[in-house]
Scaffold this active site. Structure first.
Site, mmCIF file in Angstrom:
data_model
loop_
_atom_site.group_PDB
_atom_site.id
_atom_site.type_symbol
_atom_site.label_atom_id
_atom_site.label_comp_id
_atom_site.label_asym_id
_atom_site.label_seq_id
_atom_site.Cartn_x
_atom_site.Cartn_y
_atom_site.Cartn_z
ATOM 1 N N LYS A 129 23.387 147.358 -40.017
ATOM 2 C CA LYS A 129 22.194 148.151 -39.712
ATOM 3 C C LYS A 129 21.001 147.725 -40.573
ATOM 4 O O LYS A 129 19.852 147.895 -40.179
ATOM 5 C CB LYS A 129 22.509 149.624 -39.954
ATOM 6 C CG LYS A 129 21.489 150.597 -39.397
ATOM 7 C CD LYS A 129 21.979 152.012 -39.629
ATOM 8 C CE LYS A 129 21.054 153.041 -39.011
ATOM 9 N NZ LYS A 129 21.602 154.402 -39.210
ATOM 10 N N GLU A 146 17.326 160.383 -36.741
ATOM 11 C CA GLU A 146 18.427 161.021 -37.465
ATOM 12 C C GLU A 146 18.060 162.363 -38.105
ATOM 13 O O GLU A 146 18.809 163.332 -37.955
ATOM 14 C CB GLU A 146 18.997 160.041 -38.502
ATOM 15 C CG GLU A 146 19.834 158.973 -37.817
ATOM 16 C CD GLU A 146 20.037 157.704 -38.631
ATOM 17 O OE1 GLU A 146 19.678 157.702 -39.825
ATOM 18 O OE2 GLU A 146 20.552 156.723 -38.072
ATOM 19 N N ASP A 178 17.131 162.674 -45.720
ATOM 20 C CA ASP A 178 18.280 161.945 -45.168
ATOM 21 C C ASP A 178 18.450 160.613 -45.895
ATOM 22 O O ASP A 178 17.742 159.650 -45.619
ATOM 23 C CB ASP A 178 18.045 161.734 -43.663
ATOM 24 C CG ASP A 178 19.202 160.997 -42.979
ATOM 25 O OD1 ASP A 178 20.149 160.590 -43.671
ATOM 26 O OD2 ASP A 178 19.143 160.841 -41.745
ATOM 27 N N ASP A 217 26.258 158.469 -33.992
ATOM 28 C CA ASP A 217 25.549 158.170 -35.231
ATOM 29 C C ASP A 217 25.999 156.777 -35.652
ATOM 30 O O ASP A 217 27.103 156.598 -36.158
ATOM 31 C CB ASP A 217 25.909 159.226 -36.284
ATOM 32 C CG ASP A 217 25.323 158.895 -37.661
ATOM 33 O OD1 ASP A 217 24.604 157.878 -37.783
ATOM 34 O OD2 ASP A 217 25.576 159.659 -38.607
#
Lengths: 626, 212
Positions: free
Chosen positions: A87, A186, A208, A25
Site C-alpha cells: 500500500k 477510512e 487514523d 479494508d
C-alpha cells in the site's frame, strides 16, 4: 457512541433479492473483509477463525503465490520475494518510492516505468498486482463464508490518498474481478461504524494511524448525515516508521549501523521491532533477541520511555495535520466533541496520550481499531447495493488535496481547492499566450504547494485544433470533475470561434486498460478462467442492472413523464436487451446496453428535473408555513 | 509546442457546470433558478446559515450519487452533476465573500480583480500595515503565537465590519427594488476587500502553522 445493531427495516427486499455486498479494508499491514448479515455488521473469518489477513504476498518460482499468514512467515527468510506494505507503493512512481526505498529490501525493474515493478522469483510484480492478490484472497473468503458471488464491494482508502493512488486501488480491484461501488475514506468508514447510533450528534475528529498511512478527518454528524468538514494527513507515515526507528536503534545498540547490508537481517530487525512495540503497549520493558549475521545471538532490552523517545518524531508529525484539519474546518479544539481512534498504531500508549493532550478531549476506542474501518465499509456497501434504504444515512466527503493545472512560470493554478465536498465540478478559462497558437498543452496537478515541482503530476494532454488567433484571444475552458470516489476527469474545450475541440482525460498513473487485460491473461491465478466467459458474465450482470433500473423507473414515472410513443420505444429497447442478454456475446450486449442508455437519456433527465422541482416546491411550502 | 497556458479572466457565468453537450437542457430547472431559490431561502446577504445547511442536507439526501448506486447509468451521471451543483451552490452562499460576489453577479456587477485593479488607498495602506505587523509578530521569538493571535482577531474584526456593510447595502437594495449605483459600487469594493482579508487570514494561519 456505541456500535449499533442495525436492524433491517421493514421495507427491505425479499430474501432472494438480497445481494451480497462487502466492505474491504485493504490495509498496509493487515486487510479485512466484512458484511452486514441479518442486520448486523460482522467481520468475516478465515477457515482458522482469524479475522486479519496480513497484507503480504510471497511469489514463488514454482507455484501460486502465498498470501497472508503463510507469506508473513516467509518475510524474514525470503525477503526479496515476499512483498509487504504494498500500500505504501501503490499508485506511486519509481521516483516517489525512492524516498521509501531505503527501507524496502526489494529490487525494482525499469526505473523509468510508470508503474514500478518488484523483481520476484515469479517475474516482475507491481504493487497493484500484489494488492489484487490480497483482494482475491479476501473475495474467496467472502464467497465461501457467504455462499455466493459478490455483487458489489466498498473498498476503503486513506482519506489522504491522491488521485493516482485511488485509481491504482481501483485497478487492483478490477484485476481481482470485484465490482467497486465506492472507494470510501477510512476515517469516514470508521465514523460510520461508530456513529450510526442515532443519539450521537456533534463534531468529531477521526485520528487514523495505520501501518503506513495517517489521516485525520473532522466530521460533523447530524441526523444521519456524516459531513466531512476537512481532512489532512500523510500517505506515507505510520507504524512502519515507528518499527524502522526502533530497528535502527537496535542495530545501533549492537554496533551495526549499515541498514542496507543484509535484507534478511533488516527484515528480522523490523519484525523484532514491531513485536517489541506491541509488547510495550502492555509491559514497561521488553527483551529483544536477534540472531546476528555472524550466527551469534544478541539480547537487548527496550523500555517504554526509550521507545517513546524513539517514536516521538512519528507521533509529533501527526499533530500538524490535526492542526491543519481543524483550521480548514474553521473550528477550534473546543468545538470538537470527541476523538475516534482508528488503526492498529493507535494502540501505542504514547499515541493515545499525545492525541488526548492535543485535543484535550476524550478518546473513543470502543470498537476494535483493526476492525472498525471494515465494519463501516460493510455498512456503506449494504446501503449502496440496495439492501437497506439510504434514507437514514448519507456520507458527504471531501477531496484531500487541491487540483489544478500548470500555468506560466512553473506555477500551479488551483481549480478545485482541498477539502471541497465531492462530487465537485469546476471550470476555468485560460488563454493562448502566443500569436497563432494552435495547440495547448495541459498539465494536471494535485497538491497544495504553488510550484509545479512540489505537486503530484497526474496527467499531461494536448488540445489541438485551436484556430490561429492573436495571443490572448483563444479561450480554452478547462473543466475538472471529481466523482464521489474522489477520482478526477478533465476536459478542455476551445469555444471562442465556435469551432469546438474537446478532449477528455482520466488521469491514470495506474495501468492502461490493455495492461490490465494483459495481466488478466498472464496471471497464474486467472489462467484457469476463460477471459471471454468472464467478460460475458460481466456484461450480463450489467444488462440485468440496466433493465432492473429502467423497469423500476418506468413503474414510478413512466406514465407521468413519457407519452405513449416514448414509452413503447423504451420498452422495445429493453426487450431487445433482455433477449440479447441470454443469447448474445459480450460485445453485442455492451452495445445494446449503451443503446438503451442513450434511448432513456431524456427520461432520466425528466425524472431528475421533476424531482428537483418537487423538492423546491416543498421548500416554498415550508417557507409559507414557517 | 507551448508547454504552458495563461490564466484567463474568469467568465461571469453564475454556474460553471462541466460541458456536456446537453447539460443545459437536462438541468433546466436548476439553471433557471438561482442558488437562493434552489435552497428555498430569501435572496438576501444576511442569511440563516443553519437553515441553509439544513436545506443543503435535504437536497443531498435526495440527489447524492449514493442514492443512485443501482440506478441507470444516466441517472448516476446526472446525480453526480446535480450533487456537484448543489455543493457549489452551498459553498458559494455559505462563504461571505463568495456570497457577496455571487449576489453582485446576479445584479450584473463583476468583482473581477483583473478587470479593475483600483483599490481604496486607505485600505491598501491598512493592508501594508497589517502585513508589517505580521512580519514583526513572526520574528518576535517567544511571543510569536500570541502576537499572531492578536493580529488574527484584528483581521477578523475588519472582515466582520465589511460583512455588515455589505448586508446593509445589498439587503436594502433588494427591499427597495431599485439598485443604487453608488451603493453597489461600494459593495463591490467591500467584496474585493474581503478577498484581501481572506488571503491575510490564511497567511496568518500559515505563519502559525510554521511555528510548530
Amino acid at each position: 457512541m456505541a456500535l449499533l445493531q442495525i436492524s433491517e427495516p421493514g421495507k427491505s427486499t425479499v430474501p432472494h433479492e438480497h445481494r451480497l455486498a462487502v466492505g474491504i479494508d485493504l490495509g498496509t499491514t493487515n486487510s479485512l473483509i466484512a458484511t452486514v448479515r441479518s442486520g448486523e455488521a460482522v467481520v468475516l473469518l478465515d477457515e482458522q477463525g482469524r479475522s486479519l489477513l496480513p497484507s503480504v504476498v510471497r511469489y514463488r518460482a514454482d507455484g501460486d503465490p502465498q498470501i497472508g499468514y503463510l507469506a508473513l512467515n516467509a518475510v524474514v527468510n525470503d525477503p526479496m520475494n515476499t512483498i509487504a506494505s504494498a500500500k505504501r507503493m501503490i499508485g506511486r512512481k519509481t521516483a516517489d518510492i525512492k524516498s521509501l526505498r531505503d527501507h524496502m529490501p526489494y529490487n525494482f525493474d525499469d526505473e523509468s516505468a510508470n508503474v514500478p515493478r518488484i523483481i520476484t522469483a515469479d517475474g516482475p510484480r507491481s504493487a497493484i498486482e500484489v494488492s489484487a492478490e490480497i483482494l482475491t484472497a479476501l473475495k474467496k473468503r467472502a464467497e465461501i463464508s457467504l455462499g455466493g458471488d459478490l455483487s458489489g464491494v466498498v473498498i476503503t482508502v486513506p482519506a489522504y490518498f491522491d488521485d493516482a493512488q485511488r485509481q491504482a486501488t481501483k485497478d487492483a480491484a478490477r484485476l481481482a474481478g470485484l465490482n467497486v461501488m465506492r472507494l470510501l475514506n477510512e476515517p469516514t468508514a470508521a465514523a460510520v461504524a461508530y456513529g450510526l447510533d442515532q443519539g450521537s450528534e456533534g463534531v468529531y475528529a477521526i485520528y487514523d494511524l495505520g501501518g503506513g498511512t495517517f489521516d485525520v478527518s473532522i466530521l460533523r454528524l447530524n441526523k444521519g448525515i456524516f459531513e466531512v468538514l476537512a481532512t489532512a494527513g500523510d500517505s506515507a507515515l505510520g507504524g512502519d516508521d515507528m518499527d524502522r526507528l526502533i530497528a535502527e536503534w537496535m542495530l545501533d545498540e549492537i554496533g551495526n549501523d549499515d541498514l542496507n547490508v543484509d535484507s534478511h537481517f533488516l527484515r528480522q530487525a523490523l519484525v523484532a521491532a514491531r513485536a517489541a512495540k506491541e509488547a510495550l503497549t502492555e509491559d514497561d520493558s521488553t527483551d529483544i533477541e536477534l540472531s546476528l549475521p555472524d550466527g551469534s545471538n544478541k539480547k537487548i532490552v527496550l523500555d517504554r520511555s526509550t521507545m517513546n523517545e524513539l517514536i516521538a518524531p512519528v507521533i509529533d508529525k501527526t499533530l500538524l495535520p490535526c492542526r491543519r484539519s481543524l483550521r480548514d474546518a474553521g473550528l477550534d479544539k473546543e468545538d470538537i466533541d470527541g476523538i475516534v481512534m482508528v488503526g492498529g498504531s493507535t494502540r501505542v500508549l504514547d499515541v493515545k496520550q499525545k492525541v488526548e493532550k492535543f485535543f484535550s478531549k476524550g478518546l473513543y476506542t470502543g470498537v476494535d481499531p483493526d476492525q472498525v474501518v471494515a465494519i463501516g465499509a460493510a455498512i456503506q456497501a449494504n446501503i449502496l447495493i440496495g439492501n437497506r434504504s439510504a434514507d437514514d444515512m448519507l456520507l458527504l466527503d471531501v477531496i484531500p488535496l487541491s487540483l489544478g493545472i500548470e500555468i506560466m512560470g512553473g506555477m500551479v493554478e488551483k481549480i478545485i481547492p482541498r477539502n471541497a465536498t465531492i462530487p465537485v465540478t469546476r471550470a476555468q478559462e485560460f488563454t493562448t499566450y502566443k500569436d497563432g497558437q494552435t495547440a495547448m498543452s495541459i498539465h494536471v496537478l494535485q497538491g497544495d504547494r504553488e510550484l509545479v515541482s512540489d505537486c503530484r503530476s497526474l496527467a499531461r494532454f494536448e488540445l489541438h485544433g485551436i484556430p490561429p488567433m492573436v495571443a490572448g484571444n483563444g479561450r480554452i475552458k478547462v473543466s475538472f470533475q471529481v466523482d464521489a470516489d474522489g477520482l478526477l476527469s478533465v476536459s478542455a474545450r476551445e469555444a471562442t470561434t465556435g469551432v469546438e475541440t474537446q478532449i477528455d482525460v482520466k488521469p491514470s498513473y495506474g495501468l492502461t486498460d490493455t495492461e490490465i487485460e494483459q495481466m488478466l491473461r498472464d496471471s497464474i491465478t486467472h489462467a484457469r478462467d476463460d477471459v471471454h466467459a468472464r467478460q460475458l458474465a460481466e456484461q450480463q450482470v450489467e444488462a440485468d442492472r440496466a433493465i432492473l433500473a429502467l423497469e423500476s423507473a418506468l413503474e414510478e414515472d413512466g406514465h407521468k413523464l413519457l407519452d405513449n410513443d416514448e414509452r413503447s420505444s423504451l420498452i422495445a429497447g429493453m426487450e431487445e436487451l433482455k433477449a440479447l442478454a441470454d443469447t448474445g456475446d459480450a460485445e453485442s450486449i455492451k452495445q445494446a446496453i449503451s443503446d438503451l442508455n442513450q434511448l432513456s437519456e431524456v427520461f432520466a433527465a425528466r425524472r431528475m428535473d421533476a424531482s428537483i422541482r418537487s423538492v423546491m416546491a416543498g421548500h416554498n411550502i415550508n417557507e409559507f408555513s414557517e | 509546442m507551448p508547454a504552458v497556458v495563461e490564466k484567463a479572466l474568469p467568465s461571469e457565468a453564475p454556474f460553471s457546470v462541466a460541458s456536456s453537450c446537453n447539460t443545459n437542457l437536462i438541468m433546466q430547472t436548476l439553471l433557471e433558478n438561482n442558488f437562493f431559490d434552489l435552497f428555498g431561502i430569501e435572496n438576501a446577504y444576511s442569511l440563516d446559515r443553519q437553515l441553509l445547511r439544513d436545506r443543503f442536507r435535504d437536497l443531498q439526501k435526495k440527489f447524492h450519487p449514493d442514492n443512485f448506486a443501482s440506478a441507470s447509468e444516466q441517472e448516476r451521471r446526472l446525480s453526480a452533476q446535480y450533487a456537484a451543483l448543489i455543493n457549489e451552490a452551498f459553498t458559494t452562499l455559505n462563504d461571505p465573500m463568495q456570497r457577496g460576489r455571487y449576489m453582485l453577479s446576479l445584479l450584473g456587477i463583476s468583482t473581477d480583480e483583473e478587470l479593475d485593479t483600483r483599490m481604496d488607498p486607505e485600505f491598501l495602506m491598512q493592508q501594508i500595515e497589517l502585513r508589517e505587523e505580521m512580519e514583526a509578530a513572526q520574528s518576535s521569538a517567544d511571543s510569536a503565537l500570541d502576537a499572531l493571535g492578536r493580529l488574527a482577531i484584528k483581521v477578523n474584526n475588519e472582515f466582520s465590519k465589511r460583512e455588515a456593510s455589505i448586508a446593509e447595502i445589498l439587503d436594502n437594495t433588494a427591499e427597495s427594488g431599485s439598485a443604487q449605483e453608488s451603493g453597489l459600487d461600494t459593495a463591490r469594493h467591500l467584496v474585493r476587500e474581503l478577498q484581501f482579508l481572506n488571503r491575510m487570514q490564511s497567511e496568518i494561519n500559515d505563519a502559525e502553522e510554521a511555528l510548530f
